[in-house]
Design a protein around this motif. Structure first.
Motif, mmCIF file in Angstrom:
data_model
loop_
_atom_site.group_PDB
_atom_site.id
_atom_site.type_symbol
_atom_site.label_atom_id
_atom_site.label_comp_id
_atom_site.label_asym_id
_atom_site.label_seq_id
_atom_site.Cartn_x
_atom_site.Cartn_y
_atom_site.Cartn_z
ATOM 1 N N ARG A 46 -15.007 13.693 -16.743
ATOM 2 C CA ARG A 46 -15.990 14.296 -17.641
ATOM 3 C C ARG A 46 -15.305 15.220 -18.649
ATOM 4 O O ARG A 46 -15.660 15.248 -19.822
ATOM 5 N N ALA A 47 -14.307 15.958 -18.202
ATOM 6 C CA ALA A 47 -13.586 16.864 -19.095
ATOM 7 C C ALA A 47 -12.905 16.079 -20.223
ATOM 8 O O ALA A 47 -12.966 16.486 -21.392
ATOM 9 N N TYR A 48 -12.275 14.953 -19.893
ATOM 10 C CA TYR A 48 -11.629 14.142 -20.920
ATOM 11 C C TYR A 48 -12.656 13.529 -21.875
ATOM 12 O O TYR A 48 -12.424 13.440 -23.082
ATOM 13 N N GLU A 49 -13.811 13.107 -21.335
ATOM 14 C CA GLU A 49 -14.871 12.553 -22.192
ATOM 15 C C GLU A 49 -15.354 13.604 -23.187
ATOM 16 O O GLU A 49 -15.508 13.324 -24.378
ATOM 17 N N VAL A 50 -15.593 14.812 -22.702
ATOM 18 C CA VAL A 50 -16.086 15.882 -23.572
ATOM 19 C C VAL A 50 -15.013 16.274 -24.587
ATOM 20 O O VAL A 50 -15.315 16.570 -25.744
ATOM 21 N N LEU A 51 -13.752 16.251 -24.169
ATOM 22 C CA LEU A 51 -12.659 16.558 -25.083
ATOM 23 C C LEU A 51 -12.659 15.571 -26.258
ATOM 24 O O LEU A 51 -12.509 15.971 -27.412
ATOM 25 N N GLU A 52 -12.858 14.296 -25.962
ATOM 26 C CA GLU A 52 -12.935 13.278 -27.020
ATOM 27 C C GLU A 52 -14.097 13.566 -27.962
ATOM 28 O O GLU A 52 -13.972 13.453 -29.178
ATOM 29 N N ILE A 53 -15.225 13.953 -27.400
ATOM 30 C CA ILE A 53 -16.402 14.272 -28.216
ATOM 31 C C ILE A 53 -16.099 15.468 -29.117
ATOM 32 O O ILE A 53 -16.385 15.455 -30.311
ATOM 33 N N LEU A 54 -15.497 16.501 -28.539
ATOM 34 C CA LEU A 54 -15.162 17.703 -29.312
ATOM 35 C C LEU A 54 -14.208 17.379 -30.463
ATOM 36 O O LEU A 54 -14.386 17.855 -31.586
ATOM 37 N N LEU A 55 -13.216 16.552 -30.188
ATOM 38 C CA LEU A 55 -12.260 16.193 -31.230
ATOM 39 C C LEU A 55 -12.926 15.365 -32.329
ATOM 40 O O LEU A 55 -12.515 15.420 -33.484
ATOM 41 N N GLY A 56 -13.961 14.626 -31.966
ATOM 42 C CA GLY A 56 -14.658 13.795 -32.937
ATOM 43 C C GLY A 56 -15.678 14.539 -33.771
ATOM 44 O O GLY A 56 -16.130 14.041 -34.800
ATOM 45 N N ILE A 57 -16.060 15.726 -33.351
ATOM 46 C CA ILE A 57 -17.081 16.483 -34.077
ATOM 47 C C ILE A 57 -16.537 16.989 -35.408
ATOM 48 O O ILE A 57 -17.179 16.854 -36.442
ATOM 49 N N MET A 61 -11.008 20.705 -35.023
ATOM 50 C CA MET A 61 -10.922 20.907 -33.570
ATOM 51 C C MET A 61 -9.538 20.562 -33.042
ATOM 52 O O MET A 61 -9.099 21.114 -32.041
ATOM 53 N N LYS A 62 -8.827 19.658 -33.723
ATOM 54 C CA LYS A 62 -7.485 19.285 -33.268
ATOM 55 C C LYS A 62 -6.546 20.490 -33.312
ATOM 56 O O LYS A 62 -5.648 20.612 -32.482
ATOM 57 N N GLU A 63 -6.761 21.399 -34.274
ATOM 58 C CA GLU A 63 -5.939 22.599 -34.364
ATOM 59 C C GLU A 63 -6.510 23.738 -33.522
ATOM 60 O O GLU A 63 -5.773 24.572 -33.013
ATOM 61 N N GLU A 64 -7.819 23.791 -33.388
ATOM 62 C CA GLU A 64 -8.457 24.920 -32.700
ATOM 63 C C GLU A 64 -8.420 24.794 -31.173
ATOM 64 O O GLU A 64 -8.266 25.807 -30.483
ATOM 65 N N LEU A 65 -8.574 23.604 -30.653
ATOM 66 C CA LEU A 65 -8.620 23.433 -29.191
ATOM 67 C C LEU A 65 -7.352 23.918 -28.479
ATOM 68 O O LEU A 65 -7.457 24.608 -27.469
ATOM 69 N N PRO A 66 -6.147 23.581 -28.955
ATOM 70 C CA PRO A 66 -4.965 24.099 -28.250
ATOM 71 C C PRO A 66 -4.939 25.623 -28.194
ATOM 72 O O PRO A 66 -4.528 26.195 -27.179
ATOM 73 N N ILE A 126 -4.893 15.651 -27.133
ATOM 74 C CA ILE A 126 -5.240 16.303 -28.398
ATOM 75 C C ILE A 126 -4.256 15.857 -29.487
ATOM 76 O O ILE A 126 -4.660 15.525 -30.597
ATOM 77 N N GLU A 127 -2.964 15.826 -29.154
ATOM 78 C CA GLU A 127 -1.952 15.454 -30.127
ATOM 79 C C GLU A 127 -2.083 14.002 -30.569
ATOM 80 O O GLU A 127 -1.855 13.673 -31.728
ATOM 81 N N ARG A 128 -2.464 13.128 -29.663
ATOM 82 C CA ARG A 128 -2.598 11.702 -29.984
ATOM 83 C C ARG A 128 -3.850 11.373 -30.771
ATOM 84 O O ARG A 128 -3.941 10.333 -31.397
ATOM 85 N N TYR A 129 -4.838 12.249 -30.708
ATOM 86 C CA TYR A 129 -6.138 11.947 -31.288
ATOM 87 C C TYR A 129 -6.060 11.826 -32.806
ATOM 88 O O TYR A 129 -5.443 12.646 -33.479
ATOM 89 N N VAL A 130 -6.689 10.781 -33.327
ATOM 90 C CA VAL A 130 -6.791 10.594 -34.767
ATOM 91 C C VAL A 130 -8.258 10.749 -35.128
ATOM 92 O O VAL A 130 -9.118 10.019 -34.620
ATOM 93 N N PHE A 131 -8.535 11.707 -36.005
ATOM 94 C CA PHE A 131 -9.917 12.010 -36.375
ATOM 95 C C PHE A 131 -10.493 10.884 -37.215
ATOM 96 O O PHE A 131 -9.889 10.421 -38.172
ATOM 97 N N LYS A 132 -11.686 10.445 -36.828
ATOM 98 C CA LYS A 132 -12.442 9.455 -37.595
ATOM 99 C C LYS A 132 -13.800 10.071 -37.877
ATOM 100 O O LYS A 132 -14.549 10.348 -36.939
ATOM 101 N N PRO A 133 -14.110 10.301 -39.148
ATOM 102 C CA PRO A 133 -15.416 10.902 -39.455
ATOM 103 C C PRO A 133 -16.550 10.048 -38.899
ATOM 104 O O PRO A 133 -16.519 8.824 -39.002
ATOM 105 N N ARG A 134 -17.506 10.715 -38.305
ATOM 106 C CA ARG A 134 -18.658 10.015 -37.739
ATOM 107 C C ARG A 134 -19.690 9.793 -38.820
ATOM 108 O O ARG A 134 -19.858 10.610 -39.714
#
Length: 173
Positions: A46-57, A61-66, A126-134
Motif C-alpha cells: 500500500r505504501a508503494y501504491e500511494v507513493l506512485e500516486i503522490l509522484l503522479g499528482i 513531488m519528486k523533489e519534495e518527497l525525499p 522516487i529516483e526512477r519515477y518519470v512524471f506523466k501529467p494526468r
C-alpha cells in the motif's frame, strides 16, 4: 548408585512437568493478549501504491518527497496541515498509516518504533519515477454553479459596437 540415578531422573521429570505446566499457563496468557490487541504490520504494498500516486499528482513531488522522508527519518514530526493540495494531504495520510506512523505530541506525523528508515527504502522508486501529467477527469454529474453563460455572444457585441459608432441618418431634406 542406582537409587541416586532414579532420584535424579524423578527430579528431572518433576522439573519438566512443572515447567510444562508453567508454559501452558503462559501460553494461555499470550492467547488472551493476542485477542485483546491486534499486531499491526507494515503495509509496504500500500505504501508503494500511494507513493506512485503522490509522484503522479505533481511533478514537484519528486523533489519534495525525499526531503519529507529524510526529515521523518531523523525522528522529527512532520506537519502536513500546511499543504494546500488536499489530494496530496490525503495520500500522505494513507502512506503514513501504511507505514505505522503515529501522531506526535505536536500533532504532526512521526514514525513509530516499528517503522524502518524511509529514505533508503523508497528513494530508488522516487529516483526512477518519470512524471506523466494526468488528464483531468471531467465529472459530468457535477455542474459548476457559479459560472453564468453569456447571453450575448462576442459577435453580437461587436455588431452592437459598430452600430453605435454609426451616425444616425437624418433622412431626406
Amino acid at each position: 548408585k542406582d537409587k541416586k540415578k532414579d532420584k535424579k531422573k524423578k527430579k528431572k521429570k518433576k522439573k519438566k512437568k512443572d515447567s510444562d505446566s508453567d508454559e501452558d499457563s503462559s501460553d494461555d496468557d499470550s492467547e488472551d493478549s493476542d485477542e485483546k490487541k491486534e499486531i499491526q504490520r507494515l503495509d509496504l504494498r500500500r505504501a508503494y501504491e500511494v507513493l506512485e500516486i503522490l509522484l503522479g499528482i505533481a511533478e514537484s513531488m519528486k523533489e519534495e518527497l525525499p526531503g519529507m522522508l529524510g526529515h521523518i527519518d531523523t525522528g522529527e514530526e512532520l506537519d502536513i496541515t500546511g499543504i494546500v493540495n488536499e489530494e496530496i494531504q490525503e495520500n500522505l495520510k494513507h502512506f503514513f498509516k501504511a507505514m505505522l506512523f503515529q501522531r506526535g505530541p505536536e500533532g504532526g506525523w512521526q514514525k513509530s518504533i516499528n517503522t524502518p528508515k524511509l529514505l533508503p527504502l523508497f528513494s530508488p522508486n522516487i529516483e526512477r519515477y518519470v512524471f506523466k501529467p494526468r488528464k483531468k477527469k471531467k465529472n459530468p454529474l457535477v455542474k459548476p454553479t457559479n459560472v453564468k453563460s453569456p447571453k450575448v455572444t462576442q459577435e453580437k457585441e461587436e455588431v452592437g459596437k459598430l452600430k453605435s459608432n454609426l451616425k444616425p441618418n437624418p433622412g431626406p431634406g
